[in-house]
Design a protein around this motif. Structure first.
Motif, PDB file in Angstrom:
ATOM      1  N   THR A  56      13.773  12.408 -28.876  1.00  0.00           N
ATOM      2  CA  THR A  56      14.351  13.645 -28.358  1.00  0.00           C
ATOM      3  C   THR A  56      15.815  13.725 -28.763  1.00  0.00           C
ATOM      4  OG1 THR A  56      15.012  12.597 -26.293  1.00  0.00           O
ATOM      5  CG2 THR A  56      12.870  13.681 -26.320  1.00  0.00           C
ATOM      6  N   ASN A  57      16.375  14.907 -28.664  1.00  0.00           N
ATOM      7  CA  ASN A  57      17.820  15.071 -28.794  1.00  0.00           C
ATOM      8  C   ASN A  57      18.238  16.133 -27.772  1.00  0.00           C
ATOM      9  OD1 ASN A  57      17.514  17.694 -30.037  1.00  0.00           O
ATOM     10  ND2 ASN A  57      17.017  16.647 -31.949  1.00  0.00           N
ATOM     11  N   PRO A  58      19.543  16.346 -27.606  1.00  0.00           N
ATOM     12  CA  PRO A  58      19.966  17.258 -26.530  1.00  0.00           C
ATOM     13  C   PRO A  58      19.345  18.654 -26.616  1.00  0.00           C
ATOM     14  CG  PRO A  58      21.850  16.052 -27.404  1.00  0.00           C
ATOM     15  CD  PRO A  58      20.679  15.698 -28.268  1.00  0.00           C
ATOM     16  N   GLU A  59      18.930  19.062 -27.806  1.00  0.00           N
ATOM     17  CA  GLU A  59      18.360  20.416 -27.950  1.00  0.00           C
ATOM     18  C   GLU A  59      16.838  20.451 -27.825  1.00  0.00           C
ATOM     19  OE1 GLU A  59      21.080  19.828 -30.460  1.00  0.00           O
ATOM     20  OE2 GLU A  59      22.109  20.618 -28.698  1.00  0.00           O
ATOM     21  N   ARG A  60      16.190  19.288 -27.881  1.00  0.00           N
ATOM     22  CA  ARG A  60      14.729  19.326 -27.981  1.00  0.00           C
ATOM     23  C   ARG A  60      14.080  18.133 -27.273  1.00  0.00           C
ATOM     24  NH1 ARG A  60      11.837  16.417 -30.646  1.00  0.00           N
ATOM     25  NH2 ARG A  60      13.567  15.715 -31.931  1.00  0.00           N
ATOM     26  N   ASP A  61      13.083  18.433 -26.461  1.00  0.00           N
ATOM     27  CA  ASP A  61      12.358  17.341 -25.798  1.00  0.00           C
ATOM     28  C   ASP A  61      10.850  17.451 -26.036  1.00  0.00           C
ATOM     29  OD1 ASP A  61      11.693  19.517 -24.325  1.00  0.00           O
ATOM     30  OD2 ASP A  61      12.410  18.726 -22.394  1.00  0.00           O
ATOM     31  N   LEU A  79       0.909  14.818 -34.384  1.00  0.00           N
ATOM     32  CA  LEU A  79       2.088  15.588 -33.974  1.00  0.00           C
ATOM     33  C   LEU A  79       3.186  15.533 -35.047  1.00  0.00           C
ATOM     34  CD1 LEU A  79       2.295  14.109 -30.347  1.00  0.00           C
ATOM     35  CD2 LEU A  79       0.981  16.094 -31.138  1.00  0.00           C
ATOM     36  N   ALA A  80       4.216  16.329 -34.860  1.00  0.00           N
ATOM     37  CA  ALA A  80       5.331  16.297 -35.812  1.00  0.00           C
ATOM     38  C   ALA A  80       6.634  16.659 -35.129  1.00  0.00           C
ATOM     39  CB  ALA A  80       5.084  17.273 -36.960  1.00  0.00           C
ATOM     40  N   LEU A  81       7.721  16.133 -35.690  1.00  0.00           N
ATOM     41  CA  LEU A  81       9.043  16.653 -35.345  1.00  0.00           C
ATOM     42  C   LEU A  81       9.168  17.993 -36.053  1.00  0.00           C
ATOM     43  CD1 LEU A  81      11.606  13.747 -35.993  1.00  0.00           C
ATOM     44  CD2 LEU A  81      10.860  14.616 -33.794  1.00  0.00           C
ATOM     45  N   PRO A  82       9.889  18.947 -35.477  1.00  0.00           N
ATOM     46  CA  PRO A  82      10.088  20.211 -36.195  1.00  0.00           C
ATOM     47  C   PRO A  82      10.764  19.954 -37.544  1.00  0.00           C
ATOM     48  CG  PRO A  82      10.839  20.406 -33.918  1.00  0.00           C
ATOM     49  CD  PRO A  82      10.538  18.953 -34.154  1.00  0.00           C
ATOM     50  N   PHE A  83      10.565  20.882 -38.475  1.00  0.00           N
ATOM     51  CA  PHE A  83      11.172  20.761 -39.800  1.00  0.00           C
ATOM     52  C   PHE A  83      12.697  20.761 -39.673  1.00  0.00           C
ATOM     53  CE2 PHE A  83      12.710  22.950 -43.732  1.00  0.00           C
ATOM     54  CZ  PHE A  83      12.477  21.886 -44.589  1.00  0.00           C
ATOM     55  N   PRO A 116       5.342  17.770 -24.742  1.00  0.00           N
ATOM     56  CA  PRO A 116       6.531  17.007 -24.367  1.00  0.00           C
ATOM     57  C   PRO A 116       6.503  15.607 -24.985  1.00  0.00           C
ATOM     58  CG  PRO A 116       5.090  17.314 -22.477  1.00  0.00           C
ATOM     59  CD  PRO A 116       4.508  18.112 -23.586  1.00  0.00           C
ATOM     60  N   VAL A 117       7.657  15.138 -25.439  1.00  0.00           N
ATOM     61  CA  VAL A 117       7.765  13.779 -25.988  1.00  0.00           C
ATOM     62  C   VAL A 117       7.296  12.758 -24.952  1.00  0.00           C
ATOM     63  CG1 VAL A 117       9.395  12.024 -26.786  1.00  0.00           C
ATOM     64  CG2 VAL A 117       9.608  14.371 -27.607  1.00  0.00           C
ATOM     65  N   ASP A 118       7.543  13.061 -23.687  1.00  0.00           N
ATOM     66  CA  ASP A 118       7.163  12.143 -22.615  1.00  0.00           C
ATOM     67  C   ASP A 118       5.663  11.850 -22.575  1.00  0.00           C
ATOM     68  OD1 ASP A 118       9.657  11.634 -21.813  1.00  0.00           O
ATOM     69  OD2 ASP A 118       9.649  12.942 -20.045  1.00  0.00           O
ATOM     70  N   SER A 119       4.867  12.739 -23.195  1.00  0.00           N
ATOM     71  CA  SER A 119       3.423  12.497 -23.186  1.00  0.00           C
ATOM     72  C   SER A 119       3.052  11.280 -24.040  1.00  0.00           C
ATOM     73  CB  SER A 119       2.680  13.735 -23.700  1.00  0.00           C
ATOM     74  OG  SER A 119       2.940  13.911 -25.083  1.00  0.00           O
ATOM     75  N   LEU A 120       3.993  10.775 -24.799  1.00  0.00           N
ATOM     76  CA  LEU A 120       3.713   9.601 -25.635  1.00  0.00           C
ATOM     77  C   LEU A 120       3.957   8.282 -24.900  1.00  0.00           C
ATOM     78  CD1 LEU A 120       5.343  10.688 -29.033  1.00  0.00           C
ATOM     79  CD2 LEU A 120       2.921  10.667 -28.439  1.00  0.00           C
ATOM     80  N   LYS A 121       4.561   8.388 -23.702  1.00  0.00           N
ATOM     81  CA  LYS A 121       4.872   7.179 -22.939  1.00  0.00           C
ATOM     82  C   LYS A 121       3.612   6.351 -22.713  1.00  0.00           C
ATOM     83  CE  LYS A 121       9.007   8.349 -20.318  1.00  0.00           C
ATOM     84  NZ  LYS A 121       9.457   8.971 -19.066  1.00  0.00           N
ATOM     85  N   GLY A 122       3.725   5.050 -22.961  1.00  0.00           N
ATOM     86  CA  GLY A 122       2.597   4.160 -22.716  1.00  0.00           C
ATOM     87  C   GLY A 122       1.592   4.104 -23.851  1.00  0.00           C
ATOM     88  N   LYS A 123       1.824   4.883 -24.918  1.00  0.00           N
ATOM     89  CA  LYS A 123       0.926   4.845 -26.068  1.00  0.00           C
ATOM     90  C   LYS A 123       1.541   4.025 -27.195  1.00  0.00           C
ATOM     91  CE  LYS A 123      -0.902   9.474 -25.171  1.00  0.00           C
ATOM     92  NZ  LYS A 123      -1.088  10.841 -25.663  1.00  0.00           N
TER      93      LYS A 123
END
Ligand SMILES: [Zn+2]
Ligand SMILES: [Zn+2]
Length: 388
Positions: free
Chosen positions: A150-155, A252-256, A180-187
């Motif tokens: 994540t960064n301050p503009e995107r989670d 999944l992907a990070l935005p371009f 949400p990035v948080d959905s990756l927790k524990g994977k």
């Protein structure tokens, strides 16, 4: 340019050549760093020492360089510099401090420092580098999948698997859903640094897709909530190639052009793509060798831990015992011999699937031909018998 103009500056002596891809790769990064340092008024200069073979190559390379260079014809100086700094491989960037009197103020690993820290490495003093290393260690110690991605503009991350399931036939990043990035927790998470302009990437991606699907399916059948996910970190040059490339991927992907893509490459010191970095369920780095492990062990590589790799290596040793000592392979006309690290083998590129291998291989020493044992398509060499 007069030599006196260099006084009082931090100087990088840059040994490089246009014909060599790692140099071109580094050159791009160095230009970015140089221009940023120049624009904020930093006292930095680079002097290029060419290892190009002819003047044309030198000139075309030089055209893209915003810094100084030793004239191509000045062989004496080039030789002297190579000798003075004991340059064994290129690209090489030697960093000199302004009042360079002590040898330990000279850094020979400028290439690594630039890849690792970018502009932050300036002014390349011991204090500065120690501070960066401490900071890096702190970051790695407190690493989680959330602070990595994540960064301050995107989670969130882009997800297109859902749009695919509801039947949209044309995929575009704009119709992607956000997860949400948080959905990756524990994977267990694979960060896949790749780009459509890169041939080895385009060749590796379909293999990774099929193995990803096998791992996912096996985990689902096993139950217990364990899960695996991949996040595409794009190195593509424009939005449309990003979209068409991401369109082939089931993950999944990070935005371009997300700034995090750059941060990740630096943080993990990625110098080559494709690269697959594996993050464990606890958010810590498991390995940066995901691509090699996939090539060597396919879906069995999961979860990519040292313990898993060790047991796979043992299995491979066991399995090799039952392999035939030699074999005719459909892709080569000579008899191939089974070799291992200890018997004439070693790391190789498989001539059948073009991927890396290590450990056991079938080899034709004469031709320098090597293949993975699993890539062997055994044949009986009928024609050559008839020839005799
Ligand atoms: Zn192979
Ligand atoms: Zn041969």
């Amino acid at each position: 340019v007069k030599i006196s103009d260099l006084e009082g500056k931090v100087i990088g002596i840059y040994f490089s050549a246009n014909w060599y891809p790692p140099c071109r790769n580094f050159n791009r990064v160095l230009i970015g760093v140089y221009e940023q340092l120049k624009s904020n008024g930093s006292n930095f200069e680079i002097v290029f020492v060419s290892s190009d073979e002819d003047l044309d190559a030198f000139n075309s390379y030089r055209e893209n360089m915003p810094w100084l260079s030793i004239p191509f014809s000045d062989l004496e100086t080039k030789k002297a510099l190579n000798r003075k700094y004991d340059v064994e491989s290129i690209p090489c960037l030697v960093i000199l401090q302004p009042d360079n009197t002590k040898d330990d103020d000279t850094y020979y690993d400028g290439v690594e420092l630039i890849y690792r820290y970018g502009v932050d490495a300036f002014p390349f003093t011991k204090e500065k580098l120690d501070e960066l290393r401490r900071e890096e260690k702190r970051k790695h110690d407190s690493q989680t999948v959330t602070n990595l991605l994540t960064n301050p503009e995107r989670d969130y991350l882009l997800d297109q698997t859902i749009t695919r399931k509801v039947g949209h036939s044309v995929l575009s990043a704009y119709t992607c859903l956000f997860v949400p990035v948080d959905s990756l927790k524990g994977k267990t998470v694979g960060l896949y640094l790749s780009a459509q302009w890169c041939m080895p990437c385009v060749e590796f991606t379909p293999k990774l897709i099929s193995i990803y699907q096998k791992i996912k399916q096996a985990l689902q059948e096993k139950g217990g909530g364990e899960d695996f996910e991949i996040v595409f970190v794009s190195n593509d040059r424009d939005q449309s190639s990003f979209e068409s490339y991401f369109g082939t991927m089931p993950w999944l992907a990070l935005p371009f052009r997300d700034p995090t893509a750059r941060t990740l490459a630096k943080y993990f010191d990625v110098q080559w793509i494709p690269c697959l970095i594996i993050i464990g369920p606890d958010g810590k780095t498991v390995t940066k060798q995901g691509r090699n492990l996939i090539n060597l062990y396919q879906e069995n590589a999961y979860p990519f831990t040292d313990a898993k790799v060790e047991s796979l290596e043992k299995e491979m040793e066991e399995a090799a015992k039952s392999l035939p000592r030699s074999e005719y392979h459909a892709g080569h006309r000579h008899l191939l011999t089974l070799v291992s690290e200890g018997s004439g083998g070693g790391p190789f590129i498989c001539c059948d699937c073009d991927e890396q291998g290590s450990g056991w291989a079938y080899q034709c020493l004469e031709c320098g031909y090597e293949v993975h044992p699993r890539c062997i398509r055994a044949v009986t060499p009928q024609s050559s018998i008839e020839d005799r």
